[in-house]
Design a protein around this motif. Structure first.
Motif, PDB file in Angstrom:
ATOM      1  N   PRO A 215       0.814  -1.233   0.000  1.00 46.02           N
ATOM      2  CA  PRO A 215       0.000   0.000   0.000  1.00 46.02           C
ATOM      3  C   PRO A 215       0.838   1.268   0.000  1.00 46.02           C
ATOM      4  CG  PRO A 215      -0.804  -1.570   1.638  1.00 46.02           C
ATOM      5  CD  PRO A 215       0.526  -2.074   1.173  1.00 46.02           C
ATOM      6  N   HIS A 216       1.988   1.210   0.645  1.00 51.16           N
ATOM      7  CA  HIS A 216       2.835   2.399   0.724  1.00 51.16           C
ATOM      8  C   HIS A 216       3.565   2.648  -0.595  1.00 51.16           C
ATOM      9  CE1 HIS A 216       1.854   2.774   4.911  1.00 51.16           C
ATOM     10  NE2 HIS A 216       2.077   1.475   5.051  1.00 51.16           N
ATOM     11  N   VAL A 217       3.977   1.578  -1.257  1.00 52.83           N
ATOM     12  CA  VAL A 217       4.558   1.730  -2.586  1.00 52.83           C
ATOM     13  C   VAL A 217       3.539   2.366  -3.528  1.00 52.83           C
ATOM     14  CG1 VAL A 217       5.322   0.446  -4.634  1.00 52.83           C
ATOM     15  CG2 VAL A 217       6.264  -0.106  -2.372  1.00 52.83           C
ATOM     16  N   VAL A 218       2.310   1.916  -3.453  1.00 57.14           N
ATOM     17  CA  VAL A 218       1.251   2.450  -4.320  1.00 57.14           C
ATOM     18  C   VAL A 218       1.055   3.945  -4.075  1.00 57.14           C
ATOM     19  CG1 VAL A 218      -1.245   2.386  -4.757  1.00 57.14           C
ATOM     20  CG2 VAL A 218       0.068   0.251  -4.646  1.00 57.14           C
ATOM     21  N   ARG A 219       0.974   4.353  -2.812  1.00 55.23           N
ATOM     22  CA  ARG A 219       0.748   5.772  -2.516  1.00 55.23           C
ATOM     23  C   ARG A 219       1.958   6.620  -2.873  1.00 55.23           C
ATOM     24  NH1 ARG A 219      -1.447   3.654   3.018  1.00 55.23           N
ATOM     25  NH2 ARG A 219      -3.461   2.809   2.293  1.00 55.23           N
ATOM     26  N   LEU A 220       3.142   6.098  -2.662  1.00 54.97           N
ATOM     27  CA  LEU A 220       4.344   6.837  -3.064  1.00 54.97           C
ATOM     28  C   LEU A 220       4.387   7.029  -4.577  1.00 54.97           C
ATOM     29  CD1 LEU A 220       6.969   5.138  -0.716  1.00 54.97           C
ATOM     30  CD2 LEU A 220       6.313   7.558  -0.651  1.00 54.97           C
TER      31      LEU A 220
END
Length: 566
Positions: A287-292
């Motif tokens: 999820p954090h890769v996606v938001r970044l």
């Protein structure tokens, strides 16, 4: 319009940055400086001198620099942040400090000061914030009183990066003609700095208060030589400077995430590496890769537009910084959790990165200031276009290739139009909290559209030449689909929450009690417009989410080709 650096020169600069900082400040040294709260001033000056010359990328060619554009600056700032965000702040402070001159100075002032930055590597600082004014530049109390030949400046500045190591300071002060920028040089009588602040993070940067006690500044140091232009000059650079801080959030968040990925490849729990466990990867990594990457899409799009001469793009800069700083901070927090107990210790560095990246949600405009900036601008667009602004944007995005998640991103934009209409009907923007929450939802909706456009460009081979290319077209399309689902669901659910949440709790009941046959005029104000959220469709497009997250995890962990994971 600026083309900036060519790709080969940019790549050389990025590689040289990594080599130089890694050699000068290995991890053990970074931890020592962080512990002792010391800015490595010698390293900062070497980076801005003949040893590296990073400052040349930020200075126009006519003043001795290399003439890098916004896109180049974003790539350099991201790389700096991945090396150390405190060091990045120290380097960037010079260019923040010289921006009033770049955008508002006379030709002679630019030649003098920008030329010295390029040729001598002098350090600048940006003296705007005051102890009691915070982000409100219009509330400044520092004054500039005209005297023969110049001005006497009196006041205090707070939280100034490079505050006590700079060679010159751009100081915002209230002159008779209005807020104005002045260049104060080292050694000016009456000028002093406080000891460096003992900060939570970015401890490798120098941050200090400035004291100006009857400081004499010659008239030629008034930026632009005309009083009252200070706030306009500051506004002219917000889009650019906030974009660079967005790159800091992006770099810090990605560095923390990379460390978590590496850790999980080696750490074995219950007989298998953490990297193989969906509960780990799908909560703490993917999820954090996606938001970044959603933030990256918006950063790159905005940088491209600034370089194309579209103006300062202040609202877009605010969206980019808001998205990237919040995503970077959350990613660093997750990286600590991903390391377990080790993440809470200093040697693994994610603890330090989390403390460092936290500042990106505060300096150059807090997240709350940015939410307000975003909401106010887009609210006006909504009103001026009679609700067509996001509906038209949705129609354009929906025409992109389906595999990018474009239809879902369009649902998110249509949802924004419906939520804003609900707020208009109910006059809900009178509630400051509602206005701020709109800023968040708008950021998500616009980022979903931007990421879909980036994924489409990757599919047809039209990404900007200098774009970051870690993920191939198929992987980027999966990332776009995941984020579009999140944005559409967030707008539908939280938009409904705040529009309905503004209704009086007992309005319908009280009305019926006094006159059971009367229709309550307040019971549904703003609620009818929520039909445009298409909540059923938003739920349906969540299908396939786990499969896309699986694909992204496989790419991140080398179980699939990042260029063609299918």
């Amino acid at each position: 319009m600026t083309d900036g650096l060519d790709l080969g020169t940019l790549d050389l600069m990025l590689d040289a940055l990594g080599d130089f900082v890694t050699a000068a400040l290995p991890e053990e040294r970074l931890l020592e400086l962080d512990r002792d709260d010391l800015c490595p001033e010698d390293t900062v000056r070497q980076m801005c001198g003949d040893d590296l010359g990073v400052q040349l990328a930020f200075v126009p060619e006519e003043y001795g620099g290399m003439g890098g554009g916004a896109f180049d600056s974003y790539r350099i700032c991201e790389r700096l942040a991945r090396l150390d965000l405190g060091l990045a702040t120290s380097v960037f402070a010079t260019f923040l400090g010289s921006d009033p001159i770049l955008f508002g100075g006379t030709a002679e002032q630019k030649e003098r000061w920008l030329g010295r930055i390029a040729k001598e590597g002098i350090l600048f600082a940006y003296g705007a914030t005051e102890p009691e004014a915070g982000s409100d530049l219009g509330a400044l109390r520092t004054t500039a009183t005209p005297v023969p030949g110049g001005y006497r400046i009196n006041g205090r500045k707070q939280w100034i990066s490079n505050g006590s190591i700079a060679d010159a300071w751009s100081v915002l002060a209230l002159a008779p003609g209005g807020p104005s920028w002045f260049v104060v040089e080292r050694g000016a009588e009456g000028f002093s700095t406080a000891p460096p602040e003992d900060k939570h993070g970015i401890r490798l940067s120098n941050t200090a208060a400035l004291y100006l006690d009857d400081v004499y500044v010659p008239a030629e140091n008034l930026v632009g030589l005309v009083e009252g232009k200070g706030l306009t000059q500051a506004q002219n650079v917000f889009g650019y400077t906030r974009l660079m801080v967005a790159a800091f959030g992006l770099g810090g968040g990605w560095e923390a995430t990379e460390r978590a990925i590496r850790y999980s490849l080696d750490r074995v729990q219950a007989g298998a590496a953490l990297a193989t466990k969906q509960g780990y990867t799908h909560k703490l990594i993917v999820p954090h890769v996606v938001r970044l990457e959603a933030a990256r899409a918006f950063i790159e799009e905005t940088a491209t537009r600034i370089d194309a001469g579209e103006g300062s793009l202040n609202t877009e800069g605010a969206i980019a910084k808001y998205l990237a700083s919040e995503a970077g901070n959350a990613a660093a927090e997750a990286a600590i959790q991903a390391h377990g107990g080790y993440g809470y210790t200093k040697p693994y560095l994610v603890e330090k990165i989390k403390r460092d990246v936290r500042i990106t949600t505060i300096y150059e405009g807090t997240s709350e200031i940015l939410e307000m900036t975003i909401a106010r601008d887009r609210w006006q667009q909504h009103l001026k276009t009679r609700a067509a602004h996001y509906r038209d944007a949705a129609a354009t995005v929906a025409a992109l290739p389906a595999r990018t998640g474009a239809a879902t991103a369009a649902l998110a934009l249509d949802g924004l139009a419906a939520v804003l209409e609900g707020c208009r009907a109910g006059r809900l923007t009178r509630n400051q909290h509602v206005l701020l929450r709109l800023g968040e939802l708008i950021g998500y909706g616009e980022a979903a559209a931007s990421l879909a456009r980036r994924a489409a460009a990757a599919l047809d081979g039209t990404l900007p030449e200098k774009a970051e290319r870690r993920f191939g077209p198929a992987a980027l399309a999966a990332i776009s689909r995941v984020f579009a689902r999140e944005a559409a669901m967030k707008i539908a659910e939280e938009g409904t929450r705040w529009v309905l949440g503004a209704l009086p709790e007992h309005a319908a009941t009280d009305s019926a009690a006094t006159d059971p046959g009367a229709a309550d005029p307040t019971a549904d104000y703003g609620a009818a417009e929520l039909d445009g959220l298409r909540a059923g469709e938003v739920r349906q497009v969540q299908r396939g989410l786990l499969a896309d997250m699986d694909l992204i995890a496989d790419v991140l962990y080398g179980r699939a080709d990042p260029q063609d994971p299918s």
